[in-house]
Design an enzyme around this catalytic site. Sequence first.
Site, PDB file in Angstrom:
ATOM      1  N   SER A 367      -4.960  -5.374  -3.825  1.00 50.72           N
ATOM      2  CA  SER A 367      -4.002  -4.287  -3.623  1.00 50.72           C
ATOM      3  C   SER A 367      -3.314  -4.429  -2.265  1.00 50.72           C
ATOM      4  O   SER A 367      -3.802  -5.114  -1.368  1.00 50.72           O
ATOM      5  CB  SER A 367      -4.703  -2.931  -3.705  1.00 50.72           C
ATOM      6  N   HIS A 368      -2.169  -3.739  -2.124  1.00 48.89           N
ATOM      7  CA  HIS A 368      -1.406  -3.808  -0.876  1.00 48.89           C
ATOM      8  C   HIS A 368      -2.247  -3.413   0.330  1.00 48.89           C
ATOM      9  O   HIS A 368      -2.221  -4.073   1.370  1.00 48.89           O
ATOM     10  CB  HIS A 368      -0.186  -2.889  -0.963  1.00 48.89           C
ATOM     11  N   ALA A 369      -2.999  -2.312   0.211  1.00 53.48           N
ATOM     12  CA  ALA A 369      -3.764  -1.828   1.357  1.00 53.48           C
ATOM     13  C   ALA A 369      -4.841  -2.822   1.766  1.00 53.48           C
ATOM     14  O   ALA A 369      -5.098  -3.016   2.962  1.00 53.48           O
ATOM     15  CB  ALA A 369      -4.385  -0.472   1.035  1.00 53.48           C
TER      16      ALA A 369
END
Length: 411
Positions: A367-369
Amino acid sequence: MFVPLTEAVVDTCGGKAGALGALLRAGLPVPDGFVVSFAAYLAAVRDLDLGRFAGDPDAARRAIEARPLHATVLDALGRALGELGDPPVAVRSSAANEDTCLASAAGQHESFLAVHGVSEVAAAVRACWASLFSPRAIGYRDAFRDDQQSDDPAMAVIVQLHLDAEVSGVMFTPADPNEATGIEASWGLGPSVVEGKVTPDAYRVAKDGSVARTVADKRTRLDRRGTRLVISDVPTRTRNRPAIDDATATQLARLGAEIAAVLGGPQDVEWAIVDGRVWVLQARPVTAAPPPPASPSVASDTPAATLSGTPGSRGSVTGTARIVRGPGDFARVQPGDILVCPFTDPAWTPLLRIAAGVVTETGGVLSHAAIVAREHAIPAVLGVPNATSRLHDDSIITVDGTTGTVTATNA
């Protein structure tokens, strides 16, 4: 000012569009579209004189969003959409210095799905331009600025056919061909996975084609309804069913190898499946590889006070737990705190500049985070069920992002 996606290159259309253009030219399955190039953005902001907003990025953002596109640009946009058949489209950022080998800018600029009609697409283009001046984008640029980076960022915008994905996800191709390809998958459209709002299935495809998988409880999905995006509950009978089978995972790994060969290195790939066909939505260089999955022995040996999740970013840290359920809690976060949150929306990434670690209730390692946590070199453990209620605000916790464990020392 408008470039067919198949002709897009980095210098005029940004890293994201340039990569998709290269993949299209190599014959790989990328949805058709076009790019509103840097030239259109530069002409628009030249007309706006953004210099008068020096030191006030909020005012610059509002000015860009409020200013209609020039009539000639609007006409060209209408013609380009007409050539696609005037379908719903995805409108995605493609900034200069985005999707590079030095910094991913993962999730830092705006993107929109299910956009239809000239006026709505024009508004989405302006919003992508304006997102250069959002707090998260500015903070990210400041954190990863290098000597060659311009102080005047530029934004191109990709407009391409929207795909109503039955299954979508992310894939990391390996730096070493002897290592496994990592794949995450869930039901519906991709933002659920890339924004960490669902814990996806995880697959590892070895060089010999063998597949190891961990099937998650995928409770929600995102889908298009007309021009709206709707979150719905996944029926109980399919929540724990694998989103893709082993043959599809192997097919994705082969496609990933082709993508890496075209683009010249390990890639972070967003993909979607529609009517049984795999499509490539994005490919960017892997800036920070995730840690390997925790071994079963680690999980079985953890003490009762320890919570287990998915290793997201290497390292161990001890600090004060800060329960963050939404933007209203942001001001409570102090340097050195450990974020404990349901998920980390890309808008939350400025917090990763001051946090010592991250714990989430949902989300996968791709995921981006999780990517941004690795770029900031702070430990992260993802997919810890009910972490915001099982851990207490102001308690001291230890986060081990290599083993995927969180231990409360004074809960």
